[in-house]
Motif scaffolding. Sequence first.
Motif, PDB file in Angstrom:
ATOM      1  N   UNK A 128     -50.433  38.089 -62.363  1.00  0.00           N
ATOM      2  CA  UNK A 128     -51.552  38.567 -61.547  1.00  0.00           C
ATOM      3  C   UNK A 128     -51.879  37.584 -60.429  1.00  0.00           C
ATOM      4  N   UNK A 129     -51.788  36.292 -60.727  1.00  0.00           N
ATOM      5  CA  UNK A 129     -52.043  35.287 -59.692  1.00  0.00           C
ATOM      6  C   UNK A 129     -51.005  35.375 -58.581  1.00  0.00           C
ATOM      7  N   UNK A 130     -49.759  35.647 -58.948  1.00  0.00           N
ATOM      8  CA  UNK A 130     -48.689  35.779 -57.950  1.00  0.00           C
ATOM      9  C   UNK A 130     -48.981  36.959 -57.015  1.00  0.00           C
ATOM     10  N   UNK A 131     -49.423  38.058 -57.584  1.00  0.00           N
ATOM     11  CA  UNK A 131     -49.754  39.216 -56.751  1.00  0.00           C
ATOM     12  C   UNK A 131     -51.025  38.981 -55.937  1.00  0.00           C
ATOM     13  N   UNK A 132     -51.966  38.219 -56.493  1.00  0.00           N
ATOM     14  CA  UNK A 132     -53.175  37.932 -55.730  1.00  0.00           C
ATOM     15  C   UNK A 132     -52.843  37.126 -54.486  1.00  0.00           C
ATOM     16  N   UNK A 133     -51.879  36.234 -54.609  1.00  0.00           N
ATOM     17  CA  UNK A 133     -51.436  35.456 -53.450  1.00  0.00           C
ATOM     18  C   UNK A 133     -50.797  36.347 -52.390  1.00  0.00           C
ATOM     19  N   UNK A 134     -50.300  37.506 -52.822  1.00  0.00           N
ATOM     20  CA  UNK A 134     -49.710  38.482 -51.878  1.00  0.00           C
ATOM     21  C   UNK A 134     -50.777  39.456 -51.364  1.00  0.00           C
ATOM     22  N   UNK A 135     -52.037  39.147 -51.656  1.00  0.00           N
ATOM     23  CA  UNK A 135     -53.201  39.933 -51.207  1.00  0.00           C
ATOM     24  C   UNK A 135     -53.216  41.337 -51.807  1.00  0.00           C
ATOM     25  N   UNK A 136     -52.726  41.457 -53.034  1.00  0.00           N
ATOM     26  CA  UNK A 136     -52.797  42.720 -53.767  1.00  0.00           C
ATOM     27  C   UNK A 136     -54.054  42.704 -54.638  1.00  0.00           C
ATOM     28  N   UNK A 137     -54.825  43.759 -54.571  1.00  0.00           N
ATOM     29  CA  UNK A 137     -56.063  43.847 -55.343  1.00  0.00           C
ATOM     30  C   UNK A 137     -55.778  44.315 -56.769  1.00  0.00           C
ATOM     31  N   UNK A 138     -54.837  45.236 -56.924  1.00  0.00           N
ATOM     32  CA  UNK A 138     -54.458  45.720 -58.241  1.00  0.00           C
ATOM     33  C   UNK A 138     -52.943  45.830 -58.323  1.00  0.00           C
ATOM     34  N   UNK A 139     -52.437  45.858 -59.541  1.00  0.00           N
ATOM     35  CA  UNK A 139     -51.000  45.906 -59.756  1.00  0.00           C
ATOM     36  C   UNK A 139     -50.688  46.956 -60.811  1.00  0.00           C
ATOM     37  N   UNK A 140     -49.778  47.848 -60.491  1.00  0.00           N
ATOM     38  CA  UNK A 140     -49.279  48.803 -61.472  1.00  0.00           C
ATOM     39  C   UNK A 140     -48.099  48.152 -62.182  1.00  0.00           C
ATOM     40  N   UNK A 141     -48.198  48.017 -63.510  1.00  0.00           N
ATOM     41  CA  UNK A 141     -47.117  47.388 -64.260  1.00  0.00           C
ATOM     42  C   UNK A 141     -46.518  48.393 -65.241  1.00  0.00           C
ATOM     43  N   UNK A 142     -45.197  48.327 -65.413  1.00  0.00           N
ATOM     44  CA  UNK A 142     -44.499  49.172 -66.380  1.00  0.00           C
ATOM     45  C   UNK A 142     -43.471  48.324 -67.107  1.00  0.00           C
ATOM     46  N   UNK A 143     -43.135  48.755 -68.332  1.00  0.00           N
ATOM     47  CA  UNK A 143     -42.152  48.059 -69.162  1.00  0.00           C
ATOM     48  C   UNK A 143     -42.535  46.594 -69.333  1.00  0.00           C
ATOM     49  N   UNK A 144     -43.654  46.382 -70.011  1.00  0.00           N
ATOM     50  CA  UNK A 144     -44.202  45.034 -70.201  1.00  0.00           C
ATOM     51  C   UNK A 144     -44.376  44.758 -71.694  1.00  0.00           C
ATOM     52  N   UNK A 145     -44.644  43.506 -72.079  1.00  0.00           N
ATOM     53  CA  UNK A 145     -44.783  43.172 -73.505  1.00  0.00           C
ATOM     54  C   UNK A 145     -45.864  44.002 -74.195  1.00  0.00           C
ATOM     55  N   UNK A 146     -45.586  44.405 -75.412  1.00  0.00           N
ATOM     56  CA  UNK A 146     -46.530  45.239 -76.159  1.00  0.00           C
ATOM     57  C   UNK A 146     -47.876  44.550 -76.351  1.00  0.00           C
TER      58      UNK A 146
END
Length: 323
Positions: free
Chosen positions: A254-272
Amino acid sequence: MNKRIRKLGTARSGQRGLGIKENQRARELYEEIFSEDSKAFVDYYFKVKASENEIYVVENADTDEILATLHLNPYPVILCGHKVNTAYIVAVATRADCRHQGMMASLLEISIQDLYQKESPFTWLMPAAEAIYRPFGFRFIYQKNQMVLYTKESSSHGERTSELICRPAKTDDLAELAVFADKMLPGIAKVYAIHDRDYFAQRMQELASESGHLVLFISGGSICGYFLASPKESEAWEIVVEKAHEAEAKAALLAWFREKECVQVKITAFPESWEEQGDCSHISAIMGRIVYLERFVQYLKTDQKRRWCVKLRDDLIAENNGI
């Protein structure tokens, strides 16, 4: 109209095909049907994937125009601990003025029968609609988890540590990444595409064509996970990370995406373990079909001896019929 069905690179009108170079003939129809794909991605696809795949076509026998296509992209897969060769079906397309004439059905039938001759245990695809492929024996075999997270979570939760960092992978990382994947994936799934160095190199090229990244989780200077990311679309998928780092990896992502100025992130195929931390849904994603039944069942495993009696009917491959 006189039509013929063949695989590009095979004999046509008494002449030898042009092999890999002839696969480029399928680009025009691909761009017409899949107009949402960027030119950069199509350039990548026809330079890399079309140099190794098999493309089946329906042609106008009089003009050589391609009317419909089906691509078989090769993927070596681990099936219950065994390496097998499979084909991922993509780019099933028919020219708009030629639809509802049975061309797609013909291409599916001949390509599946050819895969049977190669003793391929199964084939798979990502369907535009389930109803299209069910009549040909395809059923859903994989569900992916999916949810939306907000990047502000990485700054408000205490999971974020300075030890774990995210950075885009470089070519020099791919050998180590392949070793990591070989160690991790058997504990996650019984069936998965082999993630060797070439696999990751292709994914890097594919992602780069769409301004995406193959991103590494790094702890103590070593790879402890990875994910695929599109900052442009605010999406991350195929998130694989060591169990011990799962909690802090979520915050780092999430921090990596925040640095890319993304407010939210859609995630798929992630740890249970992440599923309880958001509004998670499960989406049917991949359909598969047994091709060479005898080969397929040879690879199945159980925790103890079991016996089944199965009656099977296969409308495309007569050799699979029986009890």
